[in-house]
Motif scaffolding. Sequence first.
Motif, PDB file in Angstrom:
ATOM      1  N   GLY A  94      26.802  13.590  60.844  1.00 41.21           N
ATOM      2  CA  GLY A  94      27.616  14.512  60.061  1.00 41.21           C
ATOM      3  C   GLY A  94      27.024  15.884  59.812  1.00 41.21           C
ATOM      4  N   HIS A  95      25.889  16.182  60.418  1.00 41.54           N
ATOM      5  CA  HIS A  95      25.322  17.521  60.247  1.00 41.54           C
ATOM      6  C   HIS A  95      25.018  18.154  61.608  1.00 41.54           C
ATOM      7  CE1 HIS A  95      21.720  14.794  59.983  1.00 41.54           C
ATOM      8  NE2 HIS A  95      21.293  15.639  60.903  1.00 41.54           N
ATOM      9  N   ASP A  96      24.926  19.480  61.593  1.00 44.78           N
ATOM     10  CA  ASP A  96      24.594  20.208  62.818  1.00 44.78           C
ATOM     11  C   ASP A  96      23.147  19.965  63.221  1.00 44.78           C
ATOM     12  OD1 ASP A  96      27.096  21.385  63.020  1.00 44.78           O
ATOM     13  OD2 ASP A  96      26.482  23.265  62.075  1.00 44.78           O
TER      14      ASP A  96
ATOM     15  N   TYR B 239      18.379  11.765  51.708  1.00 46.71           N
ATOM     16  CA  TYR B 239      17.670  11.479  52.963  1.00 46.71           C
ATOM     17  C   TYR B 239      17.626   9.985  53.274  1.00 46.71           C
ATOM     18  CZ  TYR B 239      15.668  16.169  52.397  1.00 46.71           C
ATOM     19  OH  TYR B 239      15.479  17.517  52.243  1.00 46.71           O
ATOM     20  N   GLU B 240      17.581   9.695  54.566  1.00 42.18           N
ATOM     21  CA  GLU B 240      17.278   8.352  55.070  1.00 42.18           C
ATOM     22  C   GLU B 240      16.353   8.519  56.267  1.00 42.18           C
ATOM     23  OE1 GLU B 240      20.733   6.166  56.286  1.00 42.18           O
ATOM     24  OE2 GLU B 240      21.505   6.021  54.244  1.00 42.18           O
TER      25      GLU B 240
ATOM     26  N   HIS C  78      22.421  23.355  55.257  1.00 42.74           N
ATOM     27  CA  HIS C  78      21.981  23.736  53.908  1.00 42.74           C
ATOM     28  C   HIS C  78      20.718  22.983  53.507  1.00 42.74           C
ATOM     29  CE1 HIS C  78      25.588  26.009  53.619  1.00 42.74           C
ATOM     30  NE2 HIS C  78      26.326  24.941  53.832  1.00 42.74           N
ATOM     31  N   VAL C  79      20.587  21.795  54.034  1.00 39.99           N
ATOM     32  CA  VAL C  79      19.357  21.014  53.910  1.00 39.99           C
ATOM     33  C   VAL C  79      18.905  20.775  55.344  1.00 39.99           C
ATOM     34  CG1 VAL C  79      18.298  18.871  53.132  1.00 39.99           C
ATOM     35  CG2 VAL C  79      20.173  19.888  51.809  1.00 39.99           C
ATOM     36  N   ALA C  80      17.938  21.548  55.777  1.00 35.48           N
ATOM     37  CA  ALA C  80      17.519  21.502  57.172  1.00 35.48           C
ATOM     38  C   ALA C  80      16.105  20.951  57.298  1.00 35.48           C
ATOM     39  CB  ALA C  80      17.584  22.899  57.775  1.00 35.48           C
ATOM     40  N   VAL C  81      15.930  20.052  58.255  1.00 38.47           N
ATOM     41  CA  VAL C  81      14.620  19.459  58.521  1.00 38.47           C
ATOM     42  C   VAL C  81      14.272  19.713  59.982  1.00 38.47           C
ATOM     43  CG1 VAL C  81      13.230  17.354  58.520  1.00 38.47           C
ATOM     44  CG2 VAL C  81      15.056  17.638  56.825  1.00 38.47           C
TER      45      VAL C  81
ATOM     46  N   ASP D 175      16.040  12.225  57.723  1.00 39.43           N
ATOM     47  CA  ASP D 175      17.375  12.641  58.136  1.00 39.43           C
ATOM     48  C   ASP D 175      18.231  12.992  56.914  1.00 39.43           C
ATOM     49  OD1 ASP D 175      19.548  13.120  59.753  1.00 39.43           O
ATOM     50  OD2 ASP D 175      19.872  11.025  60.293  1.00 39.43           O
ATOM     51  N   PRO D 176      18.717  14.238  56.824  1.00 37.69           N
ATOM     52  CA  PRO D 176      19.541  14.636  55.673  1.00 37.69           C
ATOM     53  C   PRO D 176      20.982  14.137  55.806  1.00 37.69           C
ATOM     54  CG  PRO D 176      19.292  16.503  57.146  1.00 37.69           C
ATOM     55  CD  PRO D 176      18.468  15.372  57.727  1.00 37.69           C
ATOM     56  N   VAL D 177      21.170  12.828  55.707  1.00 38.66           N
ATOM     57  CA  VAL D 177      22.477  12.218  55.974  1.00 38.66           C
ATOM     58  C   VAL D 177      23.525  12.527  54.906  1.00 38.66           C
ATOM     59  CG1 VAL D 177      21.552  10.362  57.411  1.00 38.66           C
ATOM     60  CG2 VAL D 177      21.800  10.002  54.954  1.00 38.66           C
TER      61      VAL D 177
END
Length: 143
Positions: free
Chosen positions: A33-35, A84-85, A61-64, A117-119
């Motif tokens: 669900g994120h770019d 996160y997961e 917006h929350v990037a890792v 992972d910013p799920v």
Amino acid sequence: MVKLEELDFKPKPIDEHFLENDKDYPVTGQHNGHDVRAEGMQRLDADGKPYPTKLGIHGTHVAVDWDCCIADGACMDVCPVNLYEWNLNPGKSGTGNDHKIQKGSEEWNKYRTDKCDPVRESDCIFCMACESVCPVRAIKITP
């Protein structure tokens, strides 16, 4: 978690301007669900050497930065909204709950460590706790 002295690369902090730099960080896919930006692209570590992985930056917006992430789990431990997961151990979060990867294995060659992972990126309250606790500065929060 891999200890810094065990790494075969020198983590470089996430580029704070990655969202403004489509040339170096184009959106190359989606994940949970994120770019994802710059996946499959060769990037350089803090010593100017190629990272051994080409995993890119996950989230907006929350990037890792998954090439930099060393999977210490501190970001997960401090996040008050549990966004996160672990990528390789879905549903799990926090220190010691990552999927241990055997050095030299196929997983090691692909990931080096499990990844944060910013799920649930949209749940972020922009407290910046994860960004401030990351030992390699692999996280960038953009309110």
